[in-house]
Write an enzyme that holds these catalytic residues in place. Structure first.
Site, short mmCIF file in Angstrom:
data_model
loop_
_atom_site.label_atom_id
_atom_site.label_comp_id
_atom_site.label_asym_id
_atom_site.label_seq_id
_atom_site.Cartn_x
_atom_site.Cartn_y
_atom_site.Cartn_z
N ASN A 8 1.02 -1.23 -0.15
CA ASN A 8 0.14 -0.06 -0.16
C ASN A 8 1.01 1.22 0.00
OD1 ASN A 8 -1.83 2.08 0.49
ND2 ASN A 8 -2.71 1.07 2.08
N ARG A 87 -2.91 -1.95 -3.39
CA ARG A 87 -3.89 -0.87 -3.59
C ARG A 87 -3.51 0.20 -4.43
NH1 ARG A 87 -4.00 4.28 0.27
NH2 ARG A 87 -6.15 4.96 -0.19
N HIS A 176 -12.24 5.07 -0.78
CA HIS A 176 -12.38 4.24 0.40
C HIS A 176 -13.47 3.08 0.05
CE1 HIS A 176 -11.83 8.00 3.15
NE2 HIS A 176 -10.62 7.19 3.12
N ARG A 237 -8.54 18.25 5.09
CA ARG A 237 -9.12 18.64 3.59
C ARG A 237 -10.48 19.41 4.02
NH1 ARG A 237 -8.75 12.45 1.95
NH2 ARG A 237 -6.51 12.30 1.60
N GLU A 382 -9.15 -3.24 5.17
CA GLU A 382 -8.75 -3.27 3.70
C GLU A 382 -8.00 -4.14 3.15
OE1 GLU A 382 -9.23 1.35 2.53
OE2 GLU A 382 -8.29 1.04 4.56
#
Length: 397
Positions: A8, A87, A176, A237, A382
Site C-alpha cells: 500500500n 492498493r 475508500h 481537507r 482493507e
C-alpha cells in the site's frame, strides 16, 4: 503454507503486510515513512517485535521495497509468497473490479495519474518495484474507486457541461471503496440482513473520511468525488466548498492553482479551523481545556457529518444500519455520541455504556432507532479485502 504480500504505497510512505492465504492471519507487517525525505525510516513488526531501521536520507519507495525483500528473505518467507496485492487509489471508469496486473493494466493506472496525481504515481512505483523483484509472481491491483462504479448517473454526474464528462471523464468517482465494501459485507453478516434487500450507510472516518450509501450490497452514492477532497470535513481537507472560492483566492491572495490545492487539501479541515491539529484526540483534549478553535472544529465536523448522514438515507429509501469505522469511527467515543445526538429526531438513542466500551478493536451496537435501524461500530480491514481479491483472481488463473 503460502502467503500473500500486500503493498500500500502512499506519496511518502509504504505499508506492507504478509498474510497467510488460508488462515487470513497477518504473519508480519511494516511501515516505511518519510520516503524521499530526510530521516526515511522503516519499522517492521514480526513475532511481537517492532524494529525500526534507517533507510537513509532521501531514500524512496524502491529502497523500501528492497529492504522488505531482504527482510522477507532473512526470515525465510521469500519463497513462500504466492502472489502480491496492491492498493491502487484511482482506477477511473475502466475498472469496476480488482484486476490481474499486466502491461495494459499498468498503462491504464498511468492514464489515471491526472485524477490522482499524488497517489497513483506512488502506487505505480510499488507495482513496478514488485514486478522487478518478482517477475514470475501474479500481482493484483485493488482499486479504491472500483466499488463505487455501481453509482447511478444521478449520483456520479456533476451539473457541468456534459462534454466535460464525455471528453475528459470528469465525474464523481468516490474513494475508500475497499473499506466500504468490507463494511457492507460484514454488516450484512453480523445483522443477518438480506443482501438483496438491505440499506446501509458506511461512515469511514479518519484523517480522510467518506460516507457510502449501500443498497443491496452495492454503492449507490458516496461523499468523495472527482478527488478525495469533496465531501466531509476531514483532518486537513476542506470537504465541500463553493468552487467560487478558487477564483477569490487566486485574485485576492494571488495564489496559483497548486497553492490553492495545497491549501484546501493540506491546510484546511480540522487543522485549518482549529489552528491547532488535525488529530481528534488532541482536539478533544484541547476543547476540554477551553480551546475555542478546537471546540469549533469538532462541532463543524460533527454537524456536517450528521447532516450528510441524513441526506444519504434518500438514495436508500430506508436504513437498516449506520456503521462507524476507520480510525475515528472505531475509536472516538465522543464523536459517535455527538453524531447520534444530532440524529435523535430520527429516533436514534445512544447506549452510553456500549458506546464507551466500543473502541480499540472492540465492535458492537452502540444505539438504535425504531425506524432507522441500528448504529454500530465495526473494524474495517482493507488489507484483508486485498488478500481475498488477490486469492480469488489468482486461483481463477
Amino acid at each position: 503454507m503460502s502467503y500473500i504480500l500486500i503493498f500500500n504505497c502512499g506519496s511518502s510512505s509504504l505499508k506492507f503486510s504478509l498474510m497467510d492465504e488460508v488462515s487470513e492471519q497477518v504473519e508480519m507487517s511494516g511501515l516505511a515513512e518519510r520516503l524521499g525525505e530526510a530521516g526515511a525510516v522503516i519499522t517492521t513488526s514480526w513475532n511481537g517485535n517492532k524494529t525500526p531501521a534507517d533507510l537513509g536520507d532521501g531514500s524512496g519507495h524502491k529502497a523500501a521495497v528492497d529492504f522488505i525483500l531482504s527482510f522477507l528473505k532473512d526470515q525465510g518467507y521469500l519463497d513462500k509468497i504466492k502472489a502480491i496485492g496492491h492498493r491502487v487509489v484511482h482506477g477511473g471508469i475502466k475498472f469496476k473490479d480488482s484486476a490481474l496486473i499486466n502491461d495494459e493494466v499498468v498503462a491504464q493506472i498511468r492514464k489515471c495519474i491526472p485524477y490522482a496525481p499524488i497517489h497513483n504515481p506512488a502506487n505505480l512505483i510499488g507495482i513496478e518495484a514488485a514486478i522487478a523483484a518478482f517477475p514470475t509472481l501474479p500481482q493484483v491491483a485493488v482499486f479504491d474507486t472500483a466499488y463505487h462504479q455501481t453509482m447511478p448517473e444521478t449520483a456520479y454526474l456533476y451539473a457541468i457541461p456534459m462534454d466535460l464528462y464525455r471528453d475528459h471523464n470528469i465525474r464523481r468517482y468516490g474513494f475508500h471503496g475497499t473499506s466500504h465494501r468490507y463494511i457492507a459485507d460484514k454488516t450484512i453478516e453480523k445483522l443477518g440482513l438480506d443482501r438483496n434487500n438491505s440499506a446501509i450507510i458506511s461512515a469511514h472516518l479518519g484523517n480522510g473520511s467518506s460516507l457510502a450509501s449501500i443498497k443491496n450490497g452495492k454503492s449507490v452514492d458516496t461523499t468523495m468525488g472527482f478527488t478525495p477532497l469533496e465531501g466531509l470535513v476531514m483532518g486537513t481537507r476542506a470537504g465541500d466548498v463553493d468552487a467560487g472560492i478558487v477564483k477569490f483566492l487566486s485574485s485576492k491572495l494571488n495564489l496559483n492553482v497548486d497553492e490553492i490545492d495545497t491549501l484546501l487539501n493540506s491546510k484546511s479541515g480540522l487543522l485549518g479551523i482549529s489552528e491547532l491539529s488535525n488529530d481528534c484526540r488532541t482536539l478533544w483534549a484541547a476543547a476540554e481545556e477551553g480551546h475555542k478553535g478546537a471546540k469549533l472544529a469538532l462541532e463543524i465536523m460533527i454537524y456536517r457529518l450528521a447532516k450528510k448522514i441524513v441526506s444519504f438515507i434518500v438514495p436508500l429509501g430506508r436504513l437498516d444500519a449506520l456503521v462507524f469505522t476507520g480510525g475515528i469511527g472505531e475509536n472516538d467515543v465522543m464523536t459517535r455520541k455527538k453524531v447520534l445526538e444530532h440524529l435523535a429526531f430520527l429516533g436514534f438513542k445512544v447506549d452510553e455504556a456500549a458506546n464507551s466500551a466500543t473502541s480499540r478493536g472492540k465492535e458492537g451496537i452502540i444505539g438504535e432507532s425504531p425506524t432507522f435501524g441500528k448504529a454500530m461500530v465495526l473494524c474495517t480491514d482493507e488489507e484483508l479485502m486485498i488478500v481475498r481479491d488477490t486469492v480469488k483472481i489468482v486461483n481463477a488463473l
